[in-house]
Design a protein around this motif. Sequence first.
Motif, PDB file in Angstrom:
ATOM      1  N   TYR A  32       0.836  -1.206   0.000  1.00  0.00           N
ATOM      2  CA  TYR A  32       0.000   0.000   0.000  1.00  0.00           C
ATOM      3  C   TYR A  32       0.872   1.257   0.000  1.00  0.00           C
ATOM      4  O   TYR A  32       0.629   2.192  -0.764  1.00  0.00           O
ATOM      5  CB  TYR A  32      -0.900  -0.034   1.246  1.00  0.00           C
ATOM      6  CG  TYR A  32      -1.721   1.203   1.447  1.00  0.00           C
ATOM      7  CD1 TYR A  32      -2.866   1.426   0.694  1.00  0.00           C
ATOM      8  CD2 TYR A  32      -1.358   2.158   2.389  1.00  0.00           C
ATOM      9  CE1 TYR A  32      -3.624   2.574   0.872  1.00  0.00           C
ATOM     10  CE2 TYR A  32      -2.100   3.300   2.574  1.00  0.00           C
ATOM     11  CZ  TYR A  32      -3.235   3.501   1.816  1.00  0.00           C
ATOM     12  OH  TYR A  32      -3.979   4.634   1.995  1.00  0.00           O
ATOM     13  N   ASN A  33       1.896   1.263   0.857  1.00  0.00           N
ATOM     14  CA  ASN A  33       2.776   2.431   0.918  1.00  0.00           C
ATOM     15  C   ASN A  33       3.569   2.608  -0.368  1.00  0.00           C
ATOM     16  O   ASN A  33       3.774   3.735  -0.821  1.00  0.00           O
ATOM     17  CB  ASN A  33       3.711   2.323   2.119  1.00  0.00           C
ATOM     18  CG  ASN A  33       3.037   2.826   3.375  1.00  0.00           C
ATOM     19  OD1 ASN A  33       2.820   4.020   3.538  1.00  0.00           O
ATOM     20  ND2 ASN A  33       2.655   1.922   4.252  1.00  0.00           N
ATOM     21  N   TYR A  36       1.261   4.079  -2.752  1.00  0.00           N
ATOM     22  CA  TYR A  36       0.995   5.482  -2.416  1.00  0.00           C
ATOM     23  C   TYR A  36       2.172   6.389  -2.806  1.00  0.00           C
ATOM     24  O   TYR A  36       1.973   7.507  -3.265  1.00  0.00           O
ATOM     25  CB  TYR A  36       0.697   5.610  -0.912  1.00  0.00           C
ATOM     26  CG  TYR A  36       0.308   7.009  -0.539  1.00  0.00           C
ATOM     27  CD1 TYR A  36      -0.946   7.511  -0.880  1.00  0.00           C
ATOM     28  CD2 TYR A  36       1.198   7.844   0.110  1.00  0.00           C
ATOM     29  CE1 TYR A  36      -1.297   8.809  -0.573  1.00  0.00           C
ATOM     30  CE2 TYR A  36       0.855   9.136   0.426  1.00  0.00           C
ATOM     31  CZ  TYR A  36      -0.402   9.616   0.081  1.00  0.00           C
ATOM     32  OH  TYR A  36      -0.737  10.904   0.384  1.00  0.00           O
ATOM     33  N   ARG A  37       3.396   5.885  -2.640  1.00  0.00           N
ATOM     34  CA  ARG A  37       4.579   6.679  -3.025  1.00  0.00           C
ATOM     35  C   ARG A  37       4.549   6.998  -4.520  1.00  0.00           C
ATOM     36  O   ARG A  37       4.954   8.067  -4.939  1.00  0.00           O
ATOM     37  CB  ARG A  37       5.876   5.925  -2.747  1.00  0.00           C
ATOM     38  CG  ARG A  37       5.999   5.313  -1.379  1.00  0.00           C
ATOM     39  CD  ARG A  37       6.615   6.268  -0.386  1.00  0.00           C
ATOM     40  NE  ARG A  37       6.847   5.557   0.868  1.00  0.00           N
ATOM     41  CZ  ARG A  37       6.200   5.788   1.986  1.00  0.00           C
ATOM     42  NH1 ARG A  37       5.266   6.712   2.047  1.00  0.00           N
ATOM     43  NH2 ARG A  37       6.479   5.110   3.074  1.00  0.00           N
TER      44      ARG A  37
ATOM     45  N   PHE B  53      10.071   9.826   6.156  1.00  0.00           N
ATOM     46  CA  PHE B  53       8.843   9.995   5.365  1.00  0.00           C
ATOM     47  C   PHE B  53       7.734   9.169   6.008  1.00  0.00           C
ATOM     48  O   PHE B  53       7.948   7.996   6.323  1.00  0.00           O
ATOM     49  CB  PHE B  53       9.108   9.495   3.942  1.00  0.00           C
ATOM     50  CG  PHE B  53       8.196  10.094   2.916  1.00  0.00           C
ATOM     51  CD1 PHE B  53       8.399  11.389   2.451  1.00  0.00           C
ATOM     52  CD2 PHE B  53       7.144   9.365   2.400  1.00  0.00           C
ATOM     53  CE1 PHE B  53       7.559  11.931   1.499  1.00  0.00           C
ATOM     54  CE2 PHE B  53       6.310   9.909   1.449  1.00  0.00           C
ATOM     55  CZ  PHE B  53       6.520  11.205   0.990  1.00  0.00           C
ATOM     56  N   SER B  55       4.850   6.722   7.050  1.00  0.00           N
ATOM     57  CA  SER B  55       4.367   5.452   6.508  1.00  0.00           C
ATOM     58  C   SER B  55       2.904   5.329   6.920  1.00  0.00           C
ATOM     59  O   SER B  55       2.560   5.603   8.056  1.00  0.00           O
ATOM     60  CB  SER B  55       5.202   4.331   7.116  1.00  0.00           C
ATOM     61  OG  SER B  55       4.724   3.101   6.718  1.00  0.00           O
ATOM     62  N   TYR B  56       2.068   4.943   5.997  1.00  0.00           N
ATOM     63  CA  TYR B  56       0.625   4.952   6.268  1.00  0.00           C
ATOM     64  C   TYR B  56       0.079   3.547   6.495  1.00  0.00           C
ATOM     65  O   TYR B  56       0.554   2.587   5.899  1.00  0.00           O
ATOM     66  CB  TYR B  56      -0.117   5.615   5.112  1.00  0.00           C
ATOM     67  CG  TYR B  56       0.384   7.008   4.860  1.00  0.00           C
ATOM     68  CD1 TYR B  56       0.209   8.003   5.812  1.00  0.00           C
ATOM     69  CD2 TYR B  56       1.076   7.321   3.702  1.00  0.00           C
ATOM     70  CE1 TYR B  56       0.692   9.275   5.605  1.00  0.00           C
ATOM     71  CE2 TYR B  56       1.565   8.597   3.481  1.00  0.00           C
ATOM     72  CZ  TYR B  56       1.371   9.571   4.442  1.00  0.00           C
ATOM     73  OH  TYR B  56       1.865  10.815   4.245  1.00  0.00           O
ATOM     74  N   PRO B  58      -2.898   1.052   6.027  1.00  0.00           N
ATOM     75  CA  PRO B  58      -4.123   0.895   5.226  1.00  0.00           C
ATOM     76  C   PRO B  58      -5.312   0.508   6.100  1.00  0.00           C
ATOM     77  O   PRO B  58      -5.144   0.022   7.213  1.00  0.00           O
ATOM     78  CB  PRO B  58      -3.781  -0.222   4.247  1.00  0.00           C
ATOM     79  CG  PRO B  58      -2.712  -0.984   4.913  1.00  0.00           C
ATOM     80  CD  PRO B  58      -1.957  -0.035   5.788  1.00  0.00           C
ATOM     81  N   LEU B  62      -9.476  -3.066   3.649  1.00  0.00           N
ATOM     82  CA  LEU B  62      -8.730  -3.440   2.447  1.00  0.00           C
ATOM     83  C   LEU B  62      -8.307  -4.915   2.528  1.00  0.00           C
ATOM     84  O   LEU B  62      -8.470  -5.670   1.560  1.00  0.00           O
ATOM     85  CB  LEU B  62      -7.504  -2.524   2.304  1.00  0.00           C
ATOM     86  CG  LEU B  62      -6.556  -2.824   1.149  1.00  0.00           C
ATOM     87  CD1 LEU B  62      -7.255  -2.661  -0.194  1.00  0.00           C
ATOM     88  CD2 LEU B  62      -5.338  -1.896   1.199  1.00  0.00           C
TER      89      LEU B  62
END
Lengths: 192, 209
Positions: A32-33, A36-37, B53, B55-56, B58, B62
């Motif tokens: 997912y990341n 997204y990047r 940076f 990190s997300y 989810p 999902l």
Amino acid sequence: MLSSDEKLVERCIQGDDTAWEQIVTSYTRRIYNLGYRYTNRRDEAEDLTQEILIRVYQNLKSFRADAGTFQNWILKVGRNLIIDHYRQTRRFQQAAGTEELETMNLKDEKVPSPERTVERDEAARFLREGLEALSPELKEAIILRDIEGMAYLEIAGLLGIPEGTVKSRINRGRLELAKLLSKRRAQLGWQM
Amino acid sequence: MKCPQFEERLSEYMDRTLPASEMGQVAEHLHECANCSALLEEMRSILLRCRSFPSYEPEIALIERVLLRTTGRPRTRTFRELLDQYFLRPLLTPRFAAGAVLTLMFIGLTFGLFRDRISSATALLSPRELFSQMDRGAQALYSRGLKVYDKKNEWQAQFTFIKNNMLNRLGLMIDQLDVPVEGKKKSGEPRQQQEKNPSGKSSLLLLPT
């Protein structure tokens, strides 16, 4: 000797659904990341993640443990689909606004202060905008090396190019990004 | 070393993978060139920002969607999720909240009405009270045991007395049966007298008083 991922793959092929669930749980965040990047859009990253994992499930039997680790294989499948997506849309989306960032679940800090969150989001947006200005090859090299923290050899295996080319792309990407951000900061009068 | 050559080696310089001789040349160039020095600082700053940076995470939905579209089975819930789904969430509803408030009010009212009884009942359950009750119970049991023991001794004495009496009477009867035949007529009268007044005591008198 098989790694834990490879054992999970074997169990998946034999029809063990719980093994597949473990793989999905382990890799969803990473994919997912990555998505997204590249896309800078949450909805597209979700769709891509779903598509990548379905593709991985359908092609589990084609995974060969002697050709590399399962992580590299799954990232390669993911990267190929992301590139396909790029070719279809012919663009990587422009940076999403900070309002999207604010609605997402950040996991890096347990309880970040509001000032720190705003500062970090602003820095991330600034960096992302710089990345968007790079060519797709250089952007990809920076994402994989400096954001995802992958080794040169891993990136070379993933992209299917020599290690020297990877190093060269990363160096060029960093230089372009540094010059670009320095120029933009001078324009905005920022001191970061 | 010129600026373009420096730029070619910048990443390797930062990674410290350059040969020692070239590291020295780069350092020398940095000392002389302010632009390249600023470029190096900018690059270091970018690397730091890249590494931090965000990190997300989810959405769980999902994972759920992926599993449903691949295996057709829903995600395995953790214990906490199951607790939340089947216990906490149904309880934390307005209806439950209203019910809980009414129940608490009812309990409060009941407690207010029967406070004295409840306080005396709770006093009975105090450790001191429980101990004294146990002590009283043990004493009562001991006294009951003593009474039973006395009764037993009394019954035993009565039994012994009756037994001895019976044996005496049997002995007398045996003695009478052993009297010779010749003396039967002579001793008729006294025998009748004896029957009327045997040994001066009636059987009723043998009973304990």
